[in-house]
Design an enzyme around this catalytic site. Sequence first.
Site, short mmCIF file in Angstrom:
data_model
loop_
_atom_site.label_atom_id
_atom_site.label_comp_id
_atom_site.label_asym_id
_atom_site.label_seq_id
_atom_site.Cartn_x
_atom_site.Cartn_y
_atom_site.Cartn_z
N ASP A 80 43.31 101.23 41.87
CA ASP A 80 43.29 101.04 40.43
C ASP A 80 41.85 100.72 40.07
OD1 ASP A 80 43.40 100.12 37.81
OD2 ASP A 80 45.26 98.99 38.09
N TYR A 179 41.21 105.20 21.95
CA TYR A 179 40.61 106.12 22.92
C TYR A 179 39.18 106.49 22.52
CZ TYR A 179 39.95 110.65 25.29
OH TYR A 179 39.45 111.70 26.03
N LYS A 183 35.62 105.59 24.45
CA LYS A 183 34.74 106.66 24.94
C LYS A 183 33.37 106.59 24.28
CE LYS A 183 37.51 108.86 27.81
NZ LYS A 183 37.21 108.97 29.26
N THR A 215 47.00 119.74 30.12
CA THR A 215 47.02 118.70 31.13
C THR A 215 48.26 117.85 30.91
OG1 THR A 215 45.81 117.08 29.80
CG2 THR A 215 44.48 118.62 31.12
#
Length: 273
Positions: A80, A179, A183, A215
């Site tokens: 992890d 997100y 980023k 994906t």
Amino acid sequence: MSTDPQHHRTADVDPSAVPAPPLADQLVLVTGGARGLGAAITRAFLREGAAVVINYHRSREAAETLAAAHPQQALAVAADVRDAAQVEALVETAREHFGRPITTVVNNALVDFAFTGDARSRAGEITAAELSTQFSGSVQAPLQVIQAALPGMREAGVGRIISVGTNLFQHPVVPYHDYTAAKAALLSLTRTFAEDLGPEGITVNMISGGLLRSTDASAATPSEVFDAIAASTPLRRVTTPEELADAAVFFASPWARGVTAQNLIVDGGLVKG
């Protein structure tokens, strides 16, 4: 030479004197390297002859299957990447197995996120906990991976650090607030680390795609969304994981030896600049 005991550089390196290792001589760590984009990146480096450490968290079967197909080149290692001790153990396991240090890192692992626009929290609803989850996976984890790999890069006298970003910085058409914010922070770290590590012959870059077709993370995306994106790009199609993976290989290759602190957008021309 610096007299600062915290300063790790023994001397600034002439960039033209830094060797650009052939891909076949590199030991590459791909975090989250067993599925989706990560698997495409792993396969791209294996195709070019590099040795690859396939990091995984929950995808043991996929990682071991991919490694078994390349027994001399690949090693699957569980960790992890949000856990610093597990990352240190991962890097040491790679060195013991291959007999040399990791010289290229690809920060790809995506933690607990699915690209489902309608299901994401809007501006009036998103919580600090959601932001924290993405920061732990997209900033803390890459930081720990980079720091664990740095001694080996310094030993080798060269290093390549590549992180996966997003074109949502420039084109925030969906409410992926947590997100995108994480980023964006990783892009900032990419550029400041490039400045800090450049004199040691270590380059730091980012590759940024848009929605990829397809994906695990984008599997829930309706086909109409893919079609709308394709219609908006000069190439009239949605970028594939394999195309983004090729950009990662470029940044690790000798042809990119003079490139650092860059964010290369690979989205078929949807976002300009």
